[in-house]
Design a protein around this motif. Structure first.
Motif, PDB file in Angstrom:
ATOM      1  N   GLY A  85       0.779  -1.232   0.000  1.00  0.00           N
ATOM      2  CA  GLY A  85       0.000   0.000   0.000  1.00  0.00           C
ATOM      3  C   GLY A  85       0.806   1.274   0.000  1.00  0.00           C
ATOM      4  O   GLY A  85       0.373   2.298   0.556  1.00  0.00           O
ATOM      5  N   CYS A  86       1.959   1.269  -0.637  1.00  0.00           N
ATOM      6  CA  CYS A  86       2.810   2.465  -0.679  1.00  0.00           C
ATOM      7  C   CYS A  86       2.161   3.582  -1.485  1.00  0.00           C
ATOM      8  O   CYS A  86       1.465   3.346  -2.468  1.00  0.00           O
ATOM      9  N   GLY A  87       2.439   4.817  -1.086  1.00  0.00           N
ATOM     10  CA  GLY A  87       1.994   5.966  -1.854  1.00  0.00           C
ATOM     11  C   GLY A  87       2.927   6.211  -3.017  1.00  0.00           C
ATOM     12  O   GLY A  87       4.114   5.884  -2.966  1.00  0.00           O
ATOM     13  N   ILE A  88       2.370   6.769  -4.083  1.00  0.00           N
ATOM     14  CA  ILE A  88       3.174   7.094  -5.255  1.00  0.00           C
ATOM     15  C   ILE A  88       2.594   8.366  -5.887  1.00  0.00           C
ATOM     16  O   ILE A  88       1.383   8.560  -5.885  1.00  0.00           O
ATOM     17  N   ASN A  89       3.454   9.229  -6.361  1.00  0.00           N
ATOM     18  CA  ASN A  89       2.999  10.400  -7.106  1.00  0.00           C
ATOM     19  C   ASN A  89       3.145  10.133  -8.597  1.00  0.00           C
ATOM     20  O   ASN A  89       4.202   9.674  -9.042  1.00  0.00           O
ATOM     21  N   LEU A  90       2.104  10.391  -9.340  1.00  0.00           N
ATOM     22  CA  LEU A  90       2.145  10.239 -10.795  1.00  0.00           C
ATOM     23  C   LEU A  90       2.328  11.607 -11.438  1.00  0.00           C
ATOM     24  O   LEU A  90       1.596  12.550 -11.124  1.00  0.00           O
ATOM     25  N   ILE A  91       3.318  11.717 -12.298  1.00  0.00           N
ATOM     26  CA  ILE A  91       3.576  12.967 -13.012  1.00  0.00           C
ATOM     27  C   ILE A  91       2.862  12.912 -14.357  1.00  0.00           C
ATOM     28  O   ILE A  91       3.041  11.967 -15.129  1.00  0.00           O
ATOM     29  N   THR A  92       2.044  13.925 -14.629  1.00  0.00           N
ATOM     30  CA  THR A  92       1.300  13.946 -15.890  1.00  0.00           C
ATOM     31  C   THR A  92       1.691  15.151 -16.740  1.00  0.00           C
ATOM     32  O   THR A  92       2.057  16.208 -16.225  1.00  0.00           O
ATOM     33  N   LYS A  93       1.602  14.945 -18.027  1.00  0.00           N
ATOM     34  CA  LYS A  93       1.883  16.002 -18.999  1.00  0.00           C
ATOM     35  C   LYS A  93       0.840  15.884 -20.103  1.00  0.00           C
ATOM     36  O   LYS A  93       0.706  14.828 -20.732  1.00  0.00           O
ATOM     37  N   GLU A  94       0.099  16.939 -20.304  1.00  0.00           N
ATOM     38  CA  GLU A  94      -0.944  16.962 -21.342  1.00  0.00           C
ATOM     39  C   GLU A  94      -1.884  15.760 -21.201  1.00  0.00           C
ATOM     40  O   GLU A  94      -2.180  15.043 -22.143  1.00  0.00           O
ATOM     41  N   ASN A  95      -2.306  15.518 -19.973  1.00  0.00           N
ATOM     42  CA  ASN A  95      -3.279  14.467 -19.644  1.00  0.00           C
ATOM     43  C   ASN A  95      -2.744  13.048 -19.870  1.00  0.00           C
ATOM     44  O   ASN A  95      -3.523  12.108 -20.071  1.00  0.00           O
ATOM     45  N   LYS A  96      -1.436  12.894 -19.812  1.00  0.00           N
ATOM     46  CA  LYS A  96      -0.820  11.569 -19.928  1.00  0.00           C
ATOM     47  C   LYS A  96       0.206  11.394 -18.813  1.00  0.00           C
ATOM     48  O   LYS A  96       0.932  12.330 -18.477  1.00  0.00           O
ATOM     49  N   VAL A  97       0.265  10.188 -18.237  1.00  0.00           N
ATOM     50  CA  VAL A  97       1.258   9.900 -17.202  1.00  0.00           C
ATOM     51  C   VAL A  97       2.607   9.669 -17.870  1.00  0.00           C
ATOM     52  O   VAL A  97       2.721   8.866 -18.799  1.00  0.00           O
ATOM     53  N   VAL A  98       3.632  10.363 -17.381  1.00  0.00           N
ATOM     54  CA  VAL A  98       4.957  10.249 -17.995  1.00  0.00           C
ATOM     55  C   VAL A  98       6.014   9.721 -17.032  1.00  0.00           C
ATOM     56  O   VAL A  98       7.082   9.286 -17.460  1.00  0.00           O
ATOM     57  N   ASP A  99       5.735   9.737 -15.716  1.00  0.00           N
ATOM     58  CA  ASP A  99       6.748   9.275 -14.766  1.00  0.00           C
ATOM     59  C   ASP A  99       6.132   9.234 -13.363  1.00  0.00           C
ATOM     60  O   ASP A  99       4.948   9.530 -13.174  1.00  0.00           O
ATOM     61  N   THR A 100       6.961   8.888 -12.385  1.00  0.00           N
ATOM     62  CA  THR A 100       6.540   8.913 -10.984  1.00  0.00           C
ATOM     63  C   THR A 100       7.481   9.794 -10.180  1.00  0.00           C
ATOM     64  O   THR A 100       8.597  10.102 -10.617  1.00  0.00           O
ATOM     65  N   TYR A 101       7.031  10.167  -8.988  1.00  0.00           N
ATOM     66  CA  TYR A 101       7.827  11.017  -8.097  1.00  0.00           C
ATOM     67  C   TYR A 101       7.495  10.599  -6.663  1.00  0.00           C
ATOM     68  O   TYR A 101       6.353  10.219  -6.377  1.00  0.00           O
ATOM     69  N   PRO A 102       8.481  10.640  -5.762  1.00  0.00           N
ATOM     70  CA  PRO A 102       8.231  10.188  -4.389  1.00  0.00           C
ATOM     71  C   PRO A 102       7.094  10.944  -3.700  1.00  0.00           C
ATOM     72  O   PRO A 102       6.986  12.162  -3.806  1.00  0.00           O
ATOM     73  N   TYR A 103       6.260  10.189  -3.002  1.00  0.00           N
ATOM     74  CA  TYR A 103       5.161  10.743  -2.210  1.00  0.00           C
ATOM     75  C   TYR A 103       5.673  10.804  -0.768  1.00  0.00           C
ATOM     76  O   TYR A 103       5.478   9.903   0.025  1.00  0.00           O
ATOM     77  N   LYS A 104       6.350  11.887  -0.444  1.00  0.00           N
ATOM     78  CA  LYS A 104       7.133  11.970   0.790  1.00  0.00           C
ATOM     79  C   LYS A 104       6.304  11.966   2.062  1.00  0.00           C
ATOM     80  O   LYS A 104       6.791  11.589   3.122  1.00  0.00           O
ATOM     81  N   ARG A 105       5.049  12.397   1.976  1.00  0.00           N
ATOM     82  CA  ARG A 105       4.235  12.461   3.184  1.00  0.00           C
ATOM     83  C   ARG A 105       3.376  11.221   3.390  1.00  0.00           C
ATOM     84  O   ARG A 105       2.576  11.160   4.325  1.00  0.00           O
ATOM     85  N   HIS A 106       3.528  10.238   2.525  1.00  0.00           N
ATOM     86  CA  HIS A 106       2.699   9.040   2.700  1.00  0.00           C
ATOM     87  C   HIS A 106       3.195   8.239   3.904  1.00  0.00           C
ATOM     88  O   HIS A 106       4.390   7.963   4.021  1.00  0.00           O
ATOM     89  N   PRO A 107       2.291   7.838   4.821  1.00  0.00           N
ATOM     90  CA  PRO A 107       2.714   7.207   6.074  1.00  0.00           C
ATOM     91  C   PRO A 107       3.343   5.832   5.933  1.00  0.00           C
ATOM     92  O   PRO A 107       4.093   5.403   6.824  1.00  0.00           O
ATOM     93  N   ILE A 108       3.070   5.140   4.845  1.00  0.00           N
ATOM     94  CA  ILE A 108       3.600   3.779   4.715  1.00  0.00           C
ATOM     95  C   ILE A 108       5.039   3.776   4.214  1.00  0.00           C
ATOM     96  O   ILE A 108       5.923   3.160   4.813  1.00  0.00           O
ATOM     97  N   ASN A 109       5.311   4.462   3.123  1.00  0.00           N
ATOM     98  CA  ASN A 109       6.653   4.382   2.536  1.00  0.00           C
ATOM     99  C   ASN A 109       7.462   5.662   2.668  1.00  0.00           C
ATOM    100  O   ASN A 109       8.648   5.677   2.334  1.00  0.00           O
ATOM    101  N   GLU A 110       6.845   6.745   3.146  1.00  0.00           N
ATOM    102  CA  GLU A 110       7.565   7.980   3.478  1.00  0.00           C
ATOM    103  C   GLU A 110       8.472   8.466   2.349  1.00  0.00           C
ATOM    104  O   GLU A 110       9.608   8.871   2.560  1.00  0.00           O
ATOM    105  N   GLY A 111       7.963   8.387   1.122  1.00  0.00           N
ATOM    106  CA  GLY A 111       8.718   8.886  -0.026  1.00  0.00           C
ATOM    107  C   GLY A 111       9.654   7.891  -0.668  1.00  0.00           C
ATOM    108  O   GLY A 111      10.283   8.190  -1.682  1.00  0.00           O
ATOM    109  N   LYS A 112       9.764   6.702  -0.107  1.00  0.00           N
ATOM    110  CA  LYS A 112      10.616   5.671  -0.706  1.00  0.00           C
ATOM    111  C   LYS A 112       9.745   4.776  -1.589  1.00  0.00           C
ATOM    112  O   LYS A 112       8.619   4.464  -1.259  1.00  0.00           O
ATOM    113  N   ASN A 113      10.287   4.351  -2.706  1.00  0.00           N
ATOM    114  CA  ASN A 113       9.587   3.412  -3.582  1.00  0.00           C
ATOM    115  C   ASN A 113      10.575   2.408  -4.154  1.00  0.00           C
ATOM    116  O   ASN A 113      11.718   2.756  -4.453  1.00  0.00           O
ATOM    117  N   CYS A 114      10.121   1.164  -4.290  1.00  0.00           N
ATOM    118  CA  CYS A 114      10.977   0.152  -4.893  1.00  0.00           C
ATOM    119  C   CYS A 114      11.012   0.354  -6.407  1.00  0.00           C
ATOM    120  O   CYS A 114      10.303   1.201  -6.960  1.00  0.00           O
TER     121      CYS A 114
END
Length: 376
Positions: A18-47
């Motif tokens: 249940g890790c948090g993840i930030n999705l980066i979008t450009k012109e209504n399309k997902v292009v990458d991810t970015y750490p979700y630093k305030r998420h309580p489970i993974n605290e900005g870390k992602n595998c």
């Protein structure tokens, strides 16, 4: 020309931690991810799998239009023709000969709608695949419990396969916890990061003949973590072990919402899915890929309907294919392995003519004269 990038919060769909993840979008399309630093489970870390989860959205294998098998070959169709075919086939079979398979990768709301559809049609052959995990409703260890454990017993290669949970195990080790891990391989990544590694033949044999040195360390300050089972009966053995030793338990399932769907659909192992399929002539698969683990069971079907976001082994065998949204293209909830219910929101539209899953189920129901409300 100025390029505007947007960031949207979401939940990683790659496992049940249940890790948090930030999705980066450009012109209504997902292009990458970015750490979700305030998420309580993974605290900005992602595998690595989490960082690359956007590939599930952008893959070239995305289904964008309905497909119908014509003379042994899947051909692009339209919604009207495909739904008419599906509805005519469903109406031609009694409920006892119709089966439905859901998915632990879909939202709670998707599966509630699917269950309501099945109940309305009196379809009893329904379930979803959980590997060898049975249905359970227990209080699990929290990350705080894990980090404060004196002893941790791990079954399976958890640190490799669930790295953000593995991070918490490493923190526990740094806090002084003793780590013992067991698996059938000569050595695992988890084993390399443990104080003790025990190679086993089967999980049942290990549980039935547990080393006294391990057993004596299990108490109220210990946690048992496992992400694999050879057979679902082993879950009960582990549960009894935790009760007898007062230790805590943390089962980790592969599919991101496997625990949530467990409260909606029957949890089935390989044999259970194979038996369900063998009992029916028409099968409607929503989000799963049974051809990857019980392919032979599909051979005796008269008609196979699949609803998915991407091409897989089962869609390629289907008579009708419905293009669906993926997790970032819908709003709903996932339930993590620890029982936390987390919301996901629609970040981008589905590609082509693909639709959200509840809408597709609703369209089938509507053509059958059934009114299903979208569950929010």
């Amino acid at each position: 020309m100025k390029v505007i990038l947007n960031v949207a919060h979401s939940i990683c769909p790659q496992c049940s931690v249940g890790c948090g993840i930030n999705l980066i979008t450009k012109e209504n399309k997902v292009v990458d991810t970015y750490p979700y630093k305030r998420h309580p489970i993974n605290e900005g870390k992602n595998c690595k799998k989490g960082k690359n989860c956007f590939n599930l959205i952008t893959t070239e294998n995305r289904l964008k239009n309905p497909l119908i098998n014509k003379k042994g070959e899947l051909k692009e169709s339209n919604w009207e023709e495909t739904l008419d075919l599906i509805v005519s086939k469903i109406k031609s079979y009694p409920p006892s000969q119709i089966g439905i398979i859901g998915s632990g990768n879909y939202t709670n709301e998707d599966m509630k709608t699917l269950k309501k559809f099945a109940d309305t049609l009196n379809i009893e052959n329904i379930g979803y695949y959980t590997g060898n995990f049975p249905e359970f409703d227990i209080k699990t260890a929290t990350f705080e419990d894990l980090e404060n454990s004196d002893f941790i017993l791990i079954i399976g290669d958890v640190i490799k396969e669930n790295p953000l949970l593995g991070r918490r195990i490493i923190i526990a080790s740094e806090n002084g916890a003793e780590i013992t891990s067991v698996d059938s391989s000569d050595m695992t990544f988890t084993g390399l990061n443990s104080d003790n590694y025990i190679q086993i033949k089967t999980i049942s044999e290990f549980l039935d003949n547990m080393d006294p040195d391990v057993l004596n360390k299990l108490n109220e300050s210990s946690t048992i973590i496992f992400n694999k089972l050879d057979h679902k009966k082993e879950f009960e053995k582990i549960l009894n072990l935790t009760k007898n030793t007062k230790s805590k338990i943390l089962p980790v399932m592969e599919q991101c919402n496997a625990r949530g769907v467990m409260k909606i659909l029957p949890a089935l192992d390989n044999d259970g899915i194979a038996e369900l399929i063998s009992n029916v002539k028409l099968l409607y698969v929503v989000g799963d890929n049974p051809a990857s683990y019980v392919e032979e069971s599909l051979n005796n079907l008269d008609f196979l309907i699949t609803q998915d976001s991407s091409v897989n082994e089962t869609t390629l065998l289907s008579d009708a294919v419905l293009p669906a949204s993926c997790w970032a293209e819908k709003t709903g909830t996932f339930t993590s392995t620890m029982g936390d219910v987390q919301k996901i929101s629609k970040t981008v539209p589905a590609p082509g003519n693909a639709l959200e899953d509840q809408i597709i189920i609703g369209k089938i129901a509507e053509k059958m004269g059934i009114e299903l409300q979208v569950i929010k």
